[in-house]
Design a protein around this motif. Structure first.
Motif, PDB file in Angstrom:
ATOM      1  N   THR A   6       0.854  -1.118  -0.086  1.00 37.35           N
ATOM      2  CA  THR A   6       0.058   0.003  -0.040  1.00 37.35           C
ATOM      3  C   THR A   6       0.757   1.228   0.106  1.00 37.35           C
ATOM      4  N   ARG A  11       1.141   4.130  -2.867  1.00 41.53           N
ATOM      5  CA  ARG A  11       0.913   5.582  -2.785  1.00 41.53           C
ATOM      6  C   ARG A  11       2.323   6.298  -3.294  1.00 41.53           C
ATOM      7  N   HIS A  39      -5.798  13.100  -3.504  1.00 42.48           N
ATOM      8  CA  HIS A  39      -5.491  11.923  -2.592  1.00 42.48           C
ATOM      9  C   HIS A  39      -5.217  12.413  -1.273  1.00 42.48           C
ATOM     10  N   PRO A  46      -5.464   1.399  -2.714  1.00 44.21           N
ATOM     11  CA  PRO A  46      -5.167   2.154  -1.457  1.00 44.21           C
ATOM     12  C   PRO A  46      -6.584   2.674  -1.047  1.00 44.21           C
ATOM     13  N   GLU A  64      -3.264   8.251   4.725  1.00 43.71           N
ATOM     14  CA  GLU A  64      -2.141   7.671   5.238  1.00 43.71           C
ATOM     15  C   GLU A  64      -2.179   6.419   5.905  1.00 43.71           C
TER      16      GLU A  64
END
Length: 683
Positions: free
Chosen positions: A267, A271, A280, A524, A588
């Protein structure tokens, strides 16, 4: 991430150890690259793409290592003296993220053309014995995406008593994706886990058109071979004239202490490699008028009250889905698409701009659905665009479900789509495009420069991604959602360019939870668009259920909000407010599954998000039946003092959550029910 290499007695370089796994012996490892080419064959017969004749002829020549932009990079140069083929193995790993990314570049430095039929992107033979391993795959079907399942590797790769035969088994567990829907059938990824200690190896192949991976036994251990398209399975071949090059699709391998740890690393990698975009970080709430609502039948009269209701509920984008271009009386637009002009019949008295202006007046960004790669057989563009702008086989234009497929390598096809987007985005001010793709072409096209249809398909797919990048260069604030009948194009190459990914077209709120719970394995969480379609005929529990299932993804509202009571609308607003309060963390956070990956019929499902601050963890817990209470272990918080609170629903009667020092006990008294729990470590 540490990788060790050694040269075997035949002069080929071998990857002998990766992240502590491997024998360290080059004689029991495999060559760094395996490839097949016409006139050269394989080293042995069987379904594998290992042990090739070429693999043992590519001698190590030199290597170069450097650091750039936070990446460790190693390029290894191999050479086949008999053919003049030079191979560059490009390995890289981002600082702080334990993943290995590999791709292979071929250059024909010989005097004769070479027709390549397969070439590995990543090859590693140092994994444990098949006796110890379970292999994990993710079925990915329309309306039933991201369904992981596991089986012992020995179930396919039998123990044949290698010592008696002095030869490895020829068996291999093989998985392929083919056609213009690269994730139709399975996600382009997989995993191995050890049954004794849980250690995992997770991989993905970043191909927008055709891929293959296989596992087999080698020298008492297990090998993993990751490939893009091949001749045998995808009708892919490439002819390299002297001086010409070809580069494979990238492949990525992420080892970890367990599946969750490896997926967390993957993941973080996803990103890092995707195109930077403000979406994002902001994660705005999108309302789309399609799912269980207008279903491709938008009109000014239907949209205006829905726009007002969506704005009141807290939506920040409003996307008008399919049908806005349909001027027929019977909805028979399927075979005539291609012009992408707004319907006069559907939008009288000022046209579609009245609706787009209303969206902006309500402080939302307008969006439109588009299916750019197809031209209906009854569209005037089917005759006006040159034949070479379409997919062709044996001189015949391909037709699939009443549509022709554009080939984005042709300048006329690209110019047609550029004009379309420049009108919609540049002139009309649309800031969101849902790009759908509802046909599948298998295996591809043979244009004038294509040796095989699989090569034509891969060429088009890369040209399509290049076209998307060009759009975002011209319109940096444009947001693009990737959709292909839901998740049929959920591949790493496309996700690195687009901002959002449709996870499914599933219309049943009771069947969506296993999709939304497992979607972060493929995308993600902040990119995974999860439908939340509350309806006025739903009872309060079902409204909460469909809303709560989207709160750890990217919430995509739909539903007839304009027909709801004030009490029902309050439930919608409450859920949207919760999402907005936590979305900064989701951008995140790393996913985990406290009770394992969801099964399609499981009564309880759970998805966790671990925030990097080390103090905050979120859990979505669904109950579709069974007992009313469940205990969920949260390994990274074991032994720590933490506080559990339910963020959604806000009604105390729908459930409880208590942290006992090792796990959280969740009670959901009624099914279907869902709770979003926040665990906060106490200082």
């Amino acid at each position: 991430m540490e990788a060790e290499f050694a040269t075997a007695s035949d002069g080929t370089l071998r990857l002998t150890r990766l992240d502590g796994t491997g024998s360290g012996d080059p004689e029991t490892a495999l060559p760094l690259v395996e490839l097949t080419a016409l006139g050269h064959g394989s080293g042995w017969s069987g379904p594998r793409f290992t042990g090739t004749a070429f693999g043992s002829r590519l001698a190590y020549r030199r290597h170069h290592a450097d650091r750039h932009g936070g990446w460790e990079r190693l390029t290894v140069e191999l050479h086949g003296p008999a053919t003049g083929l030079t191979v560059f193995v490009e390995l890289s790993s981002p600082a702080g993220i334990p993943v290995l990314r590999s791709r292979v570049r071929l250059r024909n430095d010989g005097d004769e053309p070479l027709v390549v039929q397969s070439v590995s992107s990543l090859l590693f033979a140092g994994l444990p014995s098949p006796d110890l391993l379970d292999v994990h795959r993710a079925r990915n079907d329309w309306l039933a995406e991201c369904r992981w399942y596991a089986e012992p590797l020995r179930g396919t790769v039998a123990d044949i008593n290698v010592h008696a035969h002095q030869h490895d088994s020829r068996a291999a567990l093989t998985l392929t994706g083919r056609g213009s829907w690269p994730t139709d059938g399975h996600l382009a990824m997989g995993a191995l886990t050890r049954r004794d200690d849980g250690r995992a190896w997770l991989w993905q192949i970043e191909s927008p058109a055709g891929w293959r991976w296989d596992l087999g036994e080698h020298a008492g251990g297990t090998y993993l071979a990751l490939n893009g398209p091949t001749d045998a399975e995808h009708q892919w071949r490439v002819r390299l004239a002297p001086g010409e090059e070809f580069t494979t699709v990238p492949a990525v391998l992420a080892p970890g202490a367990g599946f969750d740890a490896a997926l967390g690393a993957l993941t973080s990698y996803r990103r890092l490699v995707r195109r930077p975009h403000s979406d994002h970080d902001r994660l705005p709430v999108v309302f789309n008028d399609y799912m269980n609502t207008l279903m491709g039948d938008p009109t000014t009269a239907k949209l205006l009250p829905l726009i007002d209701a969506a704005a009141d509920a807290g939506a920040e984008y409003f996307c008008i889905d399919s049908g806005w271009y349909d001027d027929t009386a019977d909805g028979g637009w399927w075979n005539s698409v291609g012009a992408w002009e707004p319907s006069v019949r559907r939008f009288p008295g000022g046209g579609i701009r009245v609706v787009l202006d209303r969206i902006r007046e309500r402080a939302m960004v307008p969006g439109l659905w588009l299916e750019p790669e197809v031209i209906g057989v009854d569209s005037p563009f089917a005759a006006t665009l040159p034949p070479e702008a379409f997919f062709m086989r044996d001189g015949v234009r391909l037709t699939e479900q009443g549509r022709h497929q554009l080939d984005l390598r042709h300048p006329a096809a690209r110019a047609h789509l550029d004009r379309t987007v420049d009108r919609i985005v540049g002139e009309w001010g649309v800031g969101y495009l849902k790009l759908d793709y509802n046909i599948v072409v298998d295996p591809g096209t043979c244009g004038p420069d294509d040796l095989a249809p699989g090569a034509g398909l891969l060429g088009h797919a890369h040209a399509y991604l290049d076209w998307l990048s060009g759009l975002l260069d011209r319109y940096p604030h444009l947001v693009i959602e990737n959709c292909a009948s839901g998740g049929m194009r959920m591949d790493g190459a496309t996700l690195a360019v687009t901002q959002l990914q449709s996870t499914s077209d599933q219309q049943d709120p009771l069947r969506y939870p296993p999709i939304s719970a497992a979607a972060p394995t493929g995308v993600p969480p902040e990119q995974g668009a999860v439908w939340a379609y509350p309806q006025p005929e739903f009872d309060d529990d079902l409204i909460r259920f469909t809303l709560g299932g989207a709160l750890l993804g990217r919430i995509h509202l739909s539903g007839h909000l304009n027909r709801m009571s004030q009490a029902q609308l309050r439930l919608v607003r409450d859920a949207v407010d919760v999402y907005k309060a936590i979305r900064t963390d989701l951008a995140e956070a790393l996913p985990f599954w406290p009770i394992g990956l969801p099964g399609w019929t499981d009564e309880w499902l759970a998805l966790g998000m671990r925030v990097s601050d080390g103090r905050t963890t979120y859990l979505s817990v669904w109950r579709r039946g069974g007992v009313a209470e469940l205990t969920l272990p949260v390994g990274h918080l074991t032994g720590r003092a933490a506080h559990a609170e339910i963020l959604h629903p806000t009604d105390d009667s729908v459930g409880t959550a208590v942290w006992d020092g090792d796990a959280v006990r969740v009670s959901v008294p009624r099914a279907p029910g869902v709770v979003l729990v926040r665990l906060t470590v106490e200082s």
